[in-house]
Design a protein around this motif. Structure first.
Motif, PDB file in Angstrom:
ATOM      1  N   ARG A  58       0.837  -1.190   0.000  1.00 50.24           N
ATOM      2  CA  ARG A  58       0.000   0.000   0.000  1.00 50.24           C
ATOM      3  C   ARG A  58       0.878   1.248   0.000  1.00 50.24           C
ATOM      4  N   LEU A  59       0.650   2.131  -0.962  1.00 48.79           N
ATOM      5  CA  LEU A  59       1.378   3.392  -1.058  1.00 48.79           C
ATOM      6  C   LEU A  59       0.371   4.528  -1.134  1.00 48.79           C
ATOM      7  N   SER A  60       0.550   5.541  -0.287  1.00 46.88           N
ATOM      8  CA  SER A  60      -0.376   6.690  -0.249  1.00 46.88           C
ATOM      9  C   SER A  60      -1.829   6.230  -0.153  1.00 46.88           C
ATOM     10  N   ARG A  61      -2.062   5.271   0.729  1.00 43.27           N
ATOM     11  CA  ARG A  61      -3.398   4.743   1.026  1.00 43.27           C
ATOM     12  C   ARG A  61      -4.044   4.011  -0.148  1.00 43.27           C
ATOM     13  N   LYS A  62      -3.244   3.651  -1.132  1.00 39.45           N
ATOM     14  CA  LYS A  62      -3.759   2.901  -2.272  1.00 39.45           C
ATOM     15  C   LYS A  62      -3.026   1.571  -2.381  1.00 39.45           C
ATOM     16  N   ASP A  63      -3.784   0.505  -2.600  1.00 38.97           N
ATOM     17  CA  ASP A  63      -3.173  -0.822  -2.776  1.00 38.97           C
ATOM     18  C   ASP A  63      -2.602  -0.926  -4.179  1.00 38.97           C
ATOM     19  N   THR A  71       6.903  -2.745  -7.741  1.00 34.51           N
ATOM     20  CA  THR A  71       6.484  -2.603  -6.346  1.00 34.51           C
ATOM     21  C   THR A  71       6.525  -3.953  -5.633  1.00 34.51           C
TER      22      THR A  71
END
Length: 258
Positions: free
Chosen positions: A11-16, A43
């Motif tokens: 998860r990056l910046s609240r996005k999976d 990723t």
């Protein structure tokens, strides 16, 4: 050695970015990780080599959670050739490759004759021995990529992670690098863009789209014109070459099929 990722979410910046992805590299398999730009390949690889920490899921080396391994210990077992390497300090090529020996040394220990021999052998394998005294920063992108592979060869690991290893390389060196990696006879997990190189070298493949693994299996079973159209949104034919007996992908321009 076995590498296994199970239900990994990154998860990056609240996005999976990676969603419940699972894969494994058994023993000496050469495993390809395929998918278009933005599919989550890099990723997922970063979570495997511990640059990113998964939000959930587990990644193991020989059934040991990699987060429980000291970084030096995991570096003795697993080497990485990443897609981008920014080096601020000016090192010679030989010094860069010597860095691959670091996991095998104690703090402040000196480089040995064995270390220098391993570095020489590694540079020779990627056809860069004559560059040993050159500044790394003066090299082209393709030359840097070959030096970074030599550095990983110097680690003498049993598992190698490659993020687009043929990036910046012309066709001759693409084949040379893939030949070198294949000849190591170790476990390999490689993110690849070139489907024909995948068909030439990989024993098994995983295909990603939108952060998910959407297909996996032997390359000849998985890489079909239907899957390529679905994942990459291009049209092509997949046919067997009469000389090599291997499958080849032939792409069509949009004017030819659209």
């Amino acid at each position: 050695m076995e590498l296994k990722a199970t239900d990994v979410v990154v998860r990056l910046s609240r996005k999976d970015i990676v969603k419940q992805a699972s894969l494994q590299v058994k023993g000496r398999q050469f495993v390809g990780l395929l998918g278009p730009n933005g599919s989550g390949k890099t990723t997922l690889l970063k979570s495997v080599y511990r640059v990113l920490k998964p939000a959930s899921g587990i990644i193991t080396l020989d059934d040991t959670d990699i987060t429980r391994l000291p970084h030096r210990e995991s570096a003795k077992r697993m080497g990485v050739v990443s897609q981008f390497t920014n080096m601020s300090f000016d090192f010679t090529v030989e010094e860069v490759v010597l860095m691959g020996r670091a996991p095998h040394k104690k703090a402040l220990s000196r480089d040995t004759a064995e270390d220098f021999q391993i570095v020489e052998d590694s540079l020779r394998r990627v056809n860069m021995l004559e560059f040993r005294d050159r500044s790394f920063l003066t090299l082209s992108g393709g030359e840097k990529q070959r030096i970074l592979l030599a550095r990983t060869l110097a680690q003498q690991v049993d598992m190698m992670i490659l993020d687009e290893p043929t990036n910046h390389l012309d066709i001759k060196y693409q084949i040379q690098i893939m030949d070198v990696v294949k000849s190591l006879n170790i476990g390999v997990l490689a993110a690849l863009h070139d489907l024909n190189l995948t068909l030439m070298y990989c024993d098994y493949v995983y295909v990603m789209k939108d952060g998910c693994v959407v297909a996996h299996g032997c390359p000849e079973q998985i890489i079909t014109s239907e899957l390529i159209r679905e994942v990459y949104e291009v049209d092509c034919d997949v046919m067997r070459h009469p000389k090599t007996g291997k499958l080849n992908v032939v792409y069509f321009s949009q004017s030819e099929w659209g």
